[in-house]
Design an enzyme around this catalytic site. Structure first.
Site: not given
Ligand code: AP5
Length: 216
Positions: A13, A88, A127, A160, A172
């Protein structure tokens, strides 16, 4: 154009949202980034959120919807936005409907990034990002072109995330399965859900998303 990128942790994402920002001038609205900024600033929200995020659980709907609502009031989102990590839960999906109606905005697409869960732990634990501009990298899939130097800003400092470890990733993923995947039917009746193969290489995923936004 306003879209939601929906998918489990590591689905890509953030990667695709950054591409859309660079290529189309849309604005990435990542609730994860907003919460991490609050944690770094040691604000009241950050202090409440930190332990929950470190455990891989979801921060309360009230807190997250509050920070998103404030962000939607800023002028730049009128260029078009990408919601990355929100909604979410079912409560958040309903709150978003309400917020958008209040602010005179609408959603064009909900793009689901479909990925094989086995790949996600590998993606997340490999990552890292530039500590200065936030550009994302991966130990195997996307390394800086010059070792140790960010492609975008030239910084030599990388970081990281504390929740990017195998144990927290499993929590997660469980949260995603239980609370986030079930919100898709909320959008299906209005015909705006599109599915993209998130297992394809990053550039191909980007092309598929571009095709959807261009109506192809
Ligand atoms: P990346 O693009 O970083 O993946 P992502 O989907 O953005 O993953 P996240 O881990 O950031 O999602 P998340 O939903 O857990 O985290 P968030 O910050 O929202 O890609 C991952 C890796 O893969 C990268 O290294 C990339 O280079 C590689 N990659 C990408 N595409 C690829 C491909 N096609 N092929 C190969 N490699 C690839 O949330 C974190 C925390 O915040 C949550 O756990 C929660 O506690 C809180 N939070 C955030 N939003 C909310 C909400 N709305 N409600 C409640 N809690 C929330």
């Amino acid at each position: 154009m306003n879209i939601i990128l929906l998918g489990p942790p590591g689905a890509g994402k953030g990667t695709q949202a950054q591409r859309l920002e660079q290529e189309r001038g849309m604005v990435q609205l990542s609730t994860g980034d907003m919460l991490r900024a609050a944690v770094a600033a040691k604000s009241e929200v950050g202090l409440k959120a930190k332990a929950v995020m470190d455990a891989g659980e979801l921060v309360s709907d009230e807190i997250v919807t509050g920070i998103l609502s404030d962000r939607l009031d800023q002028d730049d989102v009128r260029r078009g936005f990408i919601l990355d990590g929100y909604p979410r839960t079912d409560v958040q999906a309903k709150s978003l409907d309400h917020l958008l109606e209040q602010k005179g905005m609408k959603l064009d697409y909900v793009i689901e990034l479909a990925v094989d869960e086995d790949a996600l732990v590998d993606r997340i634990t490999g990552r890292f990002s530039c500590a200065s501009c936030g550009e994302g990298y991966h130990d195997r899939y996307k390394q800086p072109k010059v070792e140790g130097r960010c492609d975008i800003c030239g910084s030599e400092a990388f970081k990281r995330r504390p929740d990017d470890n195998a144990e927290t990733v499993r929590t997660r993923l469980a949260e995603y399965r239980a609370k986030t995947a079930p919100i898709l039917p909320h959008y299906e009746p209005i015909g705006i859900v599109r599915k993209v193969d998130g297992m394809a290489p990053m550039a191909e995923v980007g092309t598929a998303i571009k095709g959807i936004l261009d109506g192809r």
